[in-house]
Design a protein around this motif. Structure first.
Motif, PDB file in Angstrom:
ATOM      1  N   HIS A 164       0.844  -1.200   0.000  1.00  0.00           N
ATOM      2  CA  HIS A 164       0.000   0.000   0.000  1.00  0.00           C
ATOM      3  C   HIS A 164       0.878   1.249   0.000  1.00  0.00           C
ATOM      4  CE1 HIS A 164      -3.671   2.317   0.818  1.00  0.00           C
ATOM      5  NE2 HIS A 164      -2.987   2.989   1.744  1.00  0.00           N
ATOM      6  N   HIS A 172       0.487   5.566   0.780  1.00  0.00           N
ATOM      7  CA  HIS A 172      -0.371   6.634   1.306  1.00  0.00           C
ATOM      8  C   HIS A 172       0.373   7.956   1.207  1.00  0.00           C
ATOM      9  CE1 HIS A 172      -3.137   8.845   3.941  1.00  0.00           C
ATOM     10  NE2 HIS A 172      -2.056   9.331   4.534  1.00  0.00           N
ATOM     11  N   CYS A 200      -8.433   7.358  -3.951  1.00  0.00           N
ATOM     12  CA  CYS A 200      -7.907   6.014  -3.750  1.00  0.00           C
ATOM     13  C   CYS A 200      -7.732   5.364  -5.118  1.00  0.00           C
ATOM     14  CB  CYS A 200      -8.818   5.183  -2.856  1.00  0.00           C
ATOM     15  SG  CYS A 200     -10.488   4.945  -3.486  1.00  0.00           S
ATOM     16  N   THR A 258      -2.449  -1.173  -3.466  1.00  0.00           N
ATOM     17  CA  THR A 258      -3.482  -0.163  -3.255  1.00  0.00           C
ATOM     18  C   THR A 258      -2.841   1.166  -2.872  1.00  0.00           C
ATOM     19  OG1 THR A 258      -3.727  -0.894  -0.951  1.00  0.00           O
ATOM     20  CG2 THR A 258      -5.254  -1.818  -2.581  1.00  0.00           C
TER      21      THR A 258
END
Length: 331
Positions: free
Chosen positions: A158, A160, A231, A239
């Protein structure tokens, strides 16, 4: 590299520049001037006094207030477009028709549709075409890519990114700023700043196959969006998520890439340390940017045109970034 063969015997490659604003002052044009084998031969700006002053200060021999003069000049080999994004399409189509390679400042255009028209025009002419997503060429981000390829944090899971800042004096004044005019940059500072990160993430982690977002104007200070969340899903299953708010009290530029055995932390826009944390411990590196931040990007354009290597930021990758941005903004 057949598209670059016509440049193998050109020394120097002579550039014409359309737009002499803040980006061209230190970040880009001086970088082009420092690349061996490049010469900035002519600059253009609509304001005669400003373009003349710019040319004199940067020791550029020719200047004009007419973009057509630059594009159609037989002594110009390639064009760099450094104007606000709403004018990119018109100028780029003229450059493609002239048969000259081009580099366009990011974002490629205000939307994916215009970006696609630009991309197709250069593809039809088989012309080299670059987007100024120069972070793909910076040593600090190449180091991150190396860590990922070496598996230093295991399987990437992931990513962010949080980018927040307060409104600046210009925002609060109500004076015109093209960066927050929805007709020029629908996403406001998202277009100007987040585009760099989203493009970088596809360079580091691969292309994105799905993206969604919410974009609103919370403050009412200008017409463009000022609060965006997004997202996305990379094609390899990684992701991602991002928060971009330009009305927050706290300034933050923090990216975290989470892996199965570690984490990498860095900033997209700020010159913060690179931090690698894994089972072996914690490693921190400070890799400074060059004086003129587009130097590596410009050098890579030179090497591409000379058939030495392939540039990491082309029209194809820039087009993909435009698509991702449109998906997050809901266009």
């Amino acid at each position: 590299m057949s598209e670059s063969l016509s440049f193998l015997d050109k020394n120097p490659i002579r550039w014409g520049v359309i737009g002499c604003g803040s980006v061209a002052e230190k970040k880009s044009v001086p970088a082009y001037q420092k690349v061996k084998g490049f010469k900035v031969h002519m600059v253009m700006r609509r304001d005669e006094a400003k373009v003349k002053d710019y040319a004199q200060r940067h020791h550029i021999p020719n200047w004009t207030t007419d973009a057509h003069v630059v594009i159609n000049n037989p002594d110009i080999d390639a064009i760099y477009i450094a104007t606000p994004p709403d004018s990119h399409k018109d100028y780029a189509l003229l450059v493609a028709a002239s048969g000259k390679p081009c580099c366009i400042e990011k974002p490629m255009a205000p939307n994916y549709t215009d970006s696609l028209a630009i991309y197709q025009a250069f593809k039809e002419q088989n012309l080299p075409f670059f987007i100024a997503y120069y972070r793909r060429s910076l040593p600090r981000f190449i180091q991150i890519k190396t860590w990922l390829e070496e598996g230093r944090i295991g399987q990437v899971r992931h990513i962010h990114w949080q980018k927040t800042k307060s409104p600046n004096a210009l925002d609060l004044s109500g004076e015109y700023n093209w960066r927050t005019d929805k007709n020029v940059a629908p996403g406001g500072y998202f277009d100007d700043l987040a585009s760099h990160g989203l493009d970088l993430f596809t360079y580091l982690l691969g292309e994105i196959e799905q993206a969604h977002g919410i974009a609103i104007n919370q403050q009412g200070l200008y017409t463009a969006f000022d609060s965006i969340t997004g997202c996305w899903l990379h094609k390899n299953g990684i992701t991602g998520e991002g928060v971009w708010n330009f009305g927050a009290q706290h300034r933050e530029d923090k990216v975290e890439i989470f892996g199965s055995t570690g984490k990498i932390t860095f900033a997209v826009l700020d010159e913060a340390p690179l931090i690698l944390e894994n089972e072996q411990g914690r490693e921190q590196l400070q890799i400074p940017n060059p004086q003129h931040i587009q130097w590596h990007h410009a050098k890579n354009i030179h090497d591409h045109l000379k058939g030495i290597s392939y540039h990491p930021s082309t029209g194809a990758s820039g087009l993909h970034t435009s698509w991702v941005m449109d998906q997050i903004l809901g266009n």
